[in-house]
Design an enzyme around this catalytic site. Sequence first.
Site, short mmCIF file in Angstrom:
data_model
loop_
_atom_site.label_atom_id
_atom_site.label_comp_id
_atom_site.label_asym_id
_atom_site.label_seq_id
_atom_site.Cartn_x
_atom_site.Cartn_y
_atom_site.Cartn_z
N LYS A 1 5.56 108.42 47.75
CA LYS A 1 5.27 107.05 48.19
C LYS A 1 4.49 106.21 47.19
CE LYS A 1 1.52 108.34 51.37
NZ LYS A 1 1.00 108.16 52.71
N GLN B 1 -9.67 121.55 42.61
CA GLN B 1 -10.65 121.89 41.57
C GLN B 1 -10.74 123.40 41.35
OE1 GLN B 1 -14.53 120.22 42.20
NE2 GLN B 1 -13.84 118.12 41.97
N GLY B 2 -11.14 124.12 42.43
CA GLY B 2 -11.53 125.53 42.30
C GLY B 2 -10.45 126.41 41.71
N GLU C 1 -15.10 132.25 45.37
CA GLU C 1 -15.45 131.19 46.32
C GLU C 1 -15.79 131.81 47.66
OE1 GLU C 1 -12.45 128.10 46.31
OE2 GLU C 1 -12.48 127.98 44.14
N HIS D 1 -15.00 120.33 53.96
CA HIS D 1 -15.55 121.01 52.78
C HIS D 1 -17.06 120.79 52.80
CE1 HIS D 1 -16.33 122.41 48.77
NE2 HIS D 1 -15.06 122.78 48.65
N ARG E 1 -16.13 128.63 54.85
CA ARG E 1 -16.45 127.20 54.90
C ARG E 1 -16.90 126.68 56.24
NH1 ARG E 1 -11.80 124.73 51.18
NH2 ARG E 1 -12.75 125.69 49.37
N HIS F 1 -11.41 117.78 54.64
CA HIS F 1 -10.84 118.30 53.39
C HIS F 1 -9.41 118.82 53.54
CE1 HIS F 1 -10.93 120.16 49.46
NE2 HIS F 1 -10.71 121.36 49.97
N ARG G 1 -9.05 128.07 56.92
CA ARG G 1 -8.42 128.53 55.67
C ARG G 1 -9.43 129.15 54.71
NH1 ARG G 1 -7.55 125.86 50.48
NH2 ARG G 1 -8.73 124.12 51.33
P1 FAD Z 1 0.28 116.95 48.14
O1 FAD Z 1 -0.07 117.53 46.84
O2 FAD Z 1 -0.78 116.20 48.82
O3 FAD Z 1 1.54 115.98 47.94
C1 FAD Z 1 1.96 115.12 48.98
C2 FAD Z 1 3.14 114.31 48.49
O4 FAD Z 1 3.80 113.73 49.61
C3 FAD Z 1 2.78 113.14 47.59
O5 FAD Z 1 3.71 113.09 46.55
C4 FAD Z 1 2.97 111.91 48.48
O6 FAD Z 1 3.33 110.72 47.79
C5 FAD Z 1 4.12 112.38 49.35
N1 FAD Z 1 4.21 111.66 50.62
C6 FAD Z 1 3.37 111.73 51.68
N2 FAD Z 1 3.80 110.91 52.66
C7 FAD Z 1 4.92 110.31 52.21
C8 FAD Z 1 5.81 109.33 52.74
N3 FAD Z 1 5.64 108.78 53.93
N4 FAD Z 1 6.84 108.93 51.98
C9 FAD Z 1 7.05 109.44 50.73
N5 FAD Z 1 6.23 110.36 50.18
C10 FAD Z 1 5.18 110.79 50.90
N6 FAD Z 1 -6.52 124.07 47.44
C11 FAD Z 1 -6.61 125.22 46.75
O7 FAD Z 1 -5.88 126.18 47.05
N7 FAD Z 1 -7.48 125.34 45.71
C12 FAD Z 1 -8.31 124.33 45.34
O8 FAD Z 1 -9.07 124.46 44.40
C13 FAD Z 1 -8.26 123.12 46.08
N8 FAD Z 1 -9.09 122.09 45.77
C14 FAD Z 1 -8.95 120.90 46.43
C15 FAD Z 1 -9.73 119.82 46.04
C16 FAD Z 1 -9.54 118.58 46.63
C17 FAD Z 1 -10.40 117.42 46.23
C18 FAD Z 1 -8.54 118.42 47.63
C19 FAD Z 1 -8.31 117.09 48.27
C20 FAD Z 1 -7.79 119.50 48.03
C21 FAD Z 1 -7.97 120.74 47.43
N9 FAD Z 1 -7.21 121.84 47.81
C22 FAD Z 1 -7.31 123.02 47.12
C23 FAD Z 1 -6.12 121.70 48.77
C24 FAD Z 1 -4.79 121.53 48.01
O9 FAD Z 1 -5.00 120.74 46.88
C25 FAD Z 1 -3.74 120.86 48.87
O10 FAD Z 1 -3.67 121.47 50.13
C26 FAD Z 1 -2.37 120.98 48.20
O11 FAD Z 1 -2.43 120.49 46.90
C27 FAD Z 1 -1.32 120.22 49.01
O12 FAD Z 1 -0.14 120.21 48.28
P2 FAD Z 1 1.17 119.60 48.92
O13 FAD Z 1 2.24 119.77 47.90
O14 FAD Z 1 1.37 120.16 50.25
O15 FAD Z 1 0.83 118.04 49.14
C1 SIN Z 2 -12.92 123.90 46.01
O1 SIN Z 2 -12.68 123.92 44.82
O2 SIN Z 2 -14.03 124.10 46.50
C2 SIN Z 2 -11.81 123.61 46.94
C3 SIN Z 2 -11.01 124.83 47.06
C4 SIN Z 2 -10.10 124.75 48.24
O3 SIN Z 2 -10.09 123.76 48.97
O4 SIN Z 2 -9.40 125.73 48.45
#
Ligand code: FAD
Ligand code: SIN
Length: 531
Positions: free
Chosen positions: A35, A47-48, A115, A243, A290, A351, A386
Amino acid sequence: MQTDFLVIGSGIAGLTYALKTARHYPDKQVTVITKTQAEETNTKYAQGGIAGVWDEAKDSYEKHIEDTLIAGDGLCNEQVVNIVVKEGPERIREIIEYGARFDKDEQGAYSLGKEGGHSENRILHHKDVTGREIERALLDELSRTANISLINHCFVVDIITQHHLGYLVTKSTADITCYGVYVLNLHTNQIEKILARITLLATGGCGQAYRSTTNPRIATGDGIAMVYRAKGRIENMEFIQFHPTALFEPGVSPSFLITEAVRGDGAILRNRNGEAFMERYDARKDLAPRDIVARAIDSEMKTTGTEYVYLDCRHMDSEKFLQHFPNIYAKCKSMGIDVMENMIPVAPAAHYSCGGIKTDEWGRTSIRHLYACGECASTGLHGANRLASNSLLEAMVFGHRCYINSIESIQQIQTEPLIPDWKATGTSEPREMILITQSLKELQQIMSDYVGIVRTDVRLERAMKRLDLLYAETEELYRSTKVSPQLCELRNLITVGYLIVKGAQFRKESRGLHYNTDHRDKSAILQNTVL
Ligand code: FAD
Ligand code: SIN
């Protein structure tokens, strides 16, 4: 437009699936839509790192499985936990082959972080910007794959089912089928249809339902809301993970994360009196799962009357800190906080969504030809909470499993030719954008004040009443004005808010991330909340 495989979302889940499917079928078309910009995803902000059993001399599948089950507080699907933990390392190897670089120690072995909730060091990472590195590697690989088209700025409004062909579809319709999606093309501002033989939802999380969240603006639960509207199954939405340590910066959204890996390397949480309070809450102290740490912080903030607690890194080795956490160091420095001299003010922030679109162990949803993986899906891995860094792992394992299943099933699927064009009901231009922005603020306020870390029956009831009103007003706006991404996102977030509150009301117990002071004990019956 027609395509063979339609992938909605360009994070780790969607891209893993797209790359594998396109390689397997070089003669078929894979279309990825997103989107905003392709890289703007939750994935980019991780990050982690990624959890995985890597050092088999010290670690084992059994230990990772056990840690995941303990964090999940009785609600994990054990079969799925086994699958993810055991298939995970192979998926991590693949992403390394795509070019993702993870940090190594002086001997050249992968440097494994720790972690909360993990009994061993098993987190592969790229400094404190692991997600950015993974997203880069996946998008680079995608640009080298000829039969994938990537369409940015294309907002999916709804999935297409028999409902759009004029049939009555209810929750009990046995064969609800997905034929593709209606999208708002943000280049032309027109609604178009994309027909697909197989559709994958990889739309990520819904942190934007809360005022304070680590999730970027795109995390509005669109996929979850679309499936619910299409009468598909959603489960366990009450388990929203907060978080414990987001940087406290009032008025700034999204909140900047201070990764749990900082605590893994020795940082200590302290209250306003300087007391290291975690030992009063759990024997694992700062590295408890967490849900426990976030609740402890919430309780300390309430008893000491502050909006934050402190993360103390002053005793840590500065050279190592800079090497592992350069991004955090720079961010704090930009705010006048030298982490080697000052404590970092932190507070919990929404988070991660542990629940979502219900899938089986192959990523199939309750709607035919529709798969889901990544944060929008509820596979059974996380249960009621989680385990840190299991999310990226799950997204890769299930991206792969959706691919394995759908390359077989596509043989029997043809596109449905008779899909009508979008019927626009609302035609007027939205005159007052403030109606949308104000409603969004109200929603975030309601969810943060009444459906946060600690819940009560009265707060949930009040939240539901307020959401009902917001729902009615927003549906009216949706019927009368032209569709815009802001309006669709608001509508989706209200649906997500409703699902979280409804799930929380059904659960008459406290378990994992759901803590209700009117039902403090765990029920003897283990059940998922399916809506
Ligand atoms: P996303 O990566 O969120 O991708 C979503 C996609 O869907 C995007 O491209 C978006 O544009 C698209 N989309 C959504 N709605 C629509 C729509 N209506 N139309 C078209 N496109 C749409 N997890 C870990 O395991 N380790 C970590 O260290 C960690 N650190 C984190 C730190 C932060 C700050 C955050 C926010 C999360 C973290 N997480 C971590 C969680 C993890 O990053 C996410 O759960 C994971 O990346 C989600 O991936 P995804 O592919 O499911 O979705
Ligand atoms: C973090 O780096 O603390 C986030 C990791 C996660 O959400 O799994």
